[in-house]
Design an enzyme around this catalytic site. Structure first.
Site, short mmCIF file in Angstrom:
data_model
loop_
_atom_site.label_atom_id
_atom_site.label_comp_id
_atom_site.label_asym_id
_atom_site.label_seq_id
_atom_site.Cartn_x
_atom_site.Cartn_y
_atom_site.Cartn_z
N TYR A 149 49.23 33.30 46.03
CA TYR A 149 49.03 34.14 45.00
C TYR A 149 47.84 35.08 45.22
O TYR A 149 46.82 34.62 45.43
CB TYR A 149 48.68 33.53 43.63
CG TYR A 149 48.68 34.28 42.36
CD1 TYR A 149 48.79 35.50 42.44
CD2 TYR A 149 49.02 33.71 40.98
CE1 TYR A 149 48.88 36.24 41.29
CE2 TYR A 149 48.90 34.23 40.08
CZ TYR A 149 48.97 35.58 39.83
OH TYR A 149 49.27 36.16 38.77
N CYS A 150 48.01 36.54 45.30
CA CYS A 150 47.02 37.23 45.67
C CYS A 150 46.24 37.22 46.80
O CYS A 150 46.85 37.12 47.78
CB CYS A 150 46.13 37.39 44.04
SG CYS A 150 44.79 38.75 44.18
N VAL A 151 44.98 36.91 46.77
CA VAL A 151 44.00 36.79 48.06
C VAL A 151 44.56 35.74 48.87
O VAL A 151 44.53 35.55 50.24
CB VAL A 151 42.64 36.80 47.65
CG1 VAL A 151 42.32 35.50 46.80
CG2 VAL A 151 41.76 36.59 48.97
#
Length: 606
Positions: free
Chosen positions: A339-341
């Site tokens: 998720y994301c980074v």
């Protein structure tokens, strides 16, 4: 005393009312003095930053300032025209209908509009439109704001990135100067002040001073949620622990489970329980109900001991978690979510494994709103320059960056919704904080390793090195995303302001394996956390080959509701075999004994 002596002229306050308002102002002054004394004691123990020297500031004025006079002259002509139109509208609003009938011609034209300003929900209340005075205040503010943005657009000699920075700064200033943000020019606040006899101002002042003491804007009732009690409650155990993360194994919810387990890597910029907010919204709970053995990584919030942590450490931690699960369940591979980074990092992890000939450890990868090519990374790139990097180095002198800095940065990206809306509700109207699990999570900040964060911003957001083959070396291994052939499910949010759609799309172009791209309605959080039971939003798919985002959108099929069922069908198609949910599939029953109940203590550390 006679009745004559009790008479109070109409429109004047009674003695009792005057005494009450005197007490309100006195109490407000006392609260501010007490706050100032507390802050003075704290500041006395710290070194204050030096103010910028005026001469130095003048020497640093950019060259484009020379084009400002002409842009201002052009804007003045527009403002005069729009101002006259606005004034005619105000005169019409306060002029008796009989006189309006004598005026020849139609109604005055509406001043030129900038949609991003005219959609400001702070002016939605009828009081802003029914009262001519407040309508004039609102329209005047919008007119001036529009002209300011036009000045920025007309400036010559600016690089595109400089113009974006200027426009972003202007929008922030415009949002901050809105008449809705001030008590005397907000009709809702004035009504509440009369109705509550000033109690709203005292309550709001108490909210504001409390936020100033803790250095963070409060969005929701701080006492409404408790981890493990009414938030992050899916049953599970912490079965593994390292200095960087805890590994949670969740209890099965079905008699049989798919053989290949799932390891979820949430972003360490936030707490993992965004995927386990409550039983109705929990992605974790839903996935276990679909017959998946779910593991979740809970990252440690950074402290002084993590001063030397860099990106390599997070990549190695992901490999450590993958191998731990493989060994525990005696399986050759795992499904993964980043998720994301953490998704950006997972791409680097897969590239490293591929380079080492170990790609088979991961059966599939799912990216939630993740980026690897940062050329189109949106407004966050505006926070990456030499001054910001120097500030991060200063703020992270203890080895870690206080999570409140990142929270403020993300709030600034949507200042109108995440800052000024709450200034009005919490400080001016003095309203009670609502119990809202998502906002509770949003305010539950996580500290970041300062060394890692600075290099992440510099290497990825500023220099975009991850998509340059061999430019980044992790654990002695050059990273080349083109080596990744792992099947990938790529989810993007249509209204994502943190990982813009166009940026997430580029994952398709960076990877060499088969991909399925899904565009979800809403943004960075609601676009992901959208369980089927809620029947909200929609998603778009396109089974035909698409060589560009425009091509994908042109042929996309819209489906109402959540994309989660589409994902689980895709996941199971890559590894359909099932096994009994027993033995090591039960948290703590395998070779890894339970350390503590989920959600664990790492997520509770502040």
């Amino acid at each position: 005393m006679s009745a004559e002596n009790d008479f109070t002229p109409p429109g004047l306050p009674t003695l009792e009312e005057m005494q009450h308002w005197t007490w309100v102002f006195g109490r407000a002054q006392q609260m501010m003095l007490e706050h100032a004394a507390t802050m003075a004691q704290q500041m006395a123990q710290k070194d204050l930053p030096q103010l910028t020297d005026p001469a130095t500031f003048q020497a640093k004025l950019p060259a484009w300032m020379g084009s400002m006079p002409q842009a201002m002259l052009d804007a003045q002509a527009d403002m005069w025209r729009d101002g006259m139109t606005l004034w005619q509208g105000f005169i019409g609003a306060i002029t008796p209908p009989a006189l309006i009938a004598e005026h020849e011609g139609g109604p005055p034209a509406t001043p030129a509009q900038v949609p991003e300003l005219r959609s400001d929900r702070r002016f939605a209340a009828r009081q802003w439109h029914d009262n001519p005075v407040y309508a004039l205040i609102q329209q005047s503010y919008l007119m001036v704001s529009e002209q300011m943005l036009r000045v920025a657009d007309r400036l010559e000699g600016l690089e595109p990135k400089q113009k974006e920075k200027l426009r972003f700064a202007l929008k922030g200033m415009i949002d901050a100067s809105s008449p809705a943000n001030f008590a005397l020019t907000n009709p809702l606040v004035m009504e509440k002040m009369v109705e509550s006899k000033g109690e709203n101002l005292l309550k709001g002042l108490d909210h504001m001073l409390s936020d100033m003491r803790k250095g963070q804007l409060t969005h929701t009732d701080p006492n409404a949620f408790e981890l493990g009690r009414n938030i992050a409650v899916t049953p599970g155990k912490v079965v593994y622990e390292s200095p960087l993360f805890q590994l949670i194994q969740y209890a099965p919810a079905t008699d049989e489970v798919v053989e290949t387990p799932l390891v979820i890597f949430p972003p360490w910029i936030n707490r993992f329980y965004i995927l386990d907010l409550n039983p109705q919204k929990s992605f974790v709970k839903w996935a276990t109900e679909q017959g998946v053995t779910v593991f979740m990584v809970s990252w440690k919030s950074a402290d002084e001991s993590m001063a030397e942590v860099i990106w390599d450490d997070y990549v190695k931690a992901q490999i450590e978690a993958i191998d731990t699960v493989r060994d525990l369940l005696d399986v050759p591979s795992v499904h993964t979510i980043g998720y994301c980074v953490a998704g950006t990092t997972l791409a680097a992890t897969l590239a490293l494994l591929a380079r080492r000939g170990e790609a088979e450890r991961v059966k599939s990868v799912t990216f939630f709103t993740a980026q690897v090519d940062f050329e189109k990374a949106g407004d966050l790139t505006l926070f990456v320059d030499d001054e910001q990097l120097a500030l991060i180095e200063q703020l992270g002198s203890a080895g870690y960056l206080d999570g409140r800095y990142m929270a403020a940065t993300f709030n600034l990206l949507r200042g109108r919704d995440l800052i000024w809306n709450y200034v009005i509700n919490n400080y001016l109207l003095g309203e009670d904080y609502p119990p809202f699990d998502l906002l509770h999570w949003n305010g539950d900040t996580t500290n970041l390793p300062a060394k890692w964060h600075k290099s992440y911003l510099k290497d990825l957001y500023r220099d975009n090195r991850l998509v340059q083959p061999g430019s980044i070396v992790i654990d002695g291994t050059p990273i080349d995303l083109r080596l990744i052939q792992t099947p990938a499910y790529i989810q993007a949010g249509r209204e994502d302001h943190i990982a813009p759609l166009e940026s997430v799309w580029r994952l398709n172009e960076a990877l060499s394996g088969p991909t399925r791209f899904v565009l979800a309605g809403s943004g960075h959080i609601a676009g992901v956390v959208n369980p089927p039971s809620m029947q909200k939003y929609q998603y778009w798919t396109n089974d035909a080959p698409a060589n560009s985002l425009e091509h994908f959108v042109a042929g996309a099929k819209e489906t109402k509701g959540s994309w989660w069922p589409d994902w689980i069908e895709w996941l199971k198609a890559h590894a359909p075999k099932t096994v009994k949910a027993k033995g090591a599939r039960i948290p703590g029953k395998g070779k890894l004994k339970a350390i503590e109940d989920a959600p664990g203590r790492y997520v509770k550390a502040r």
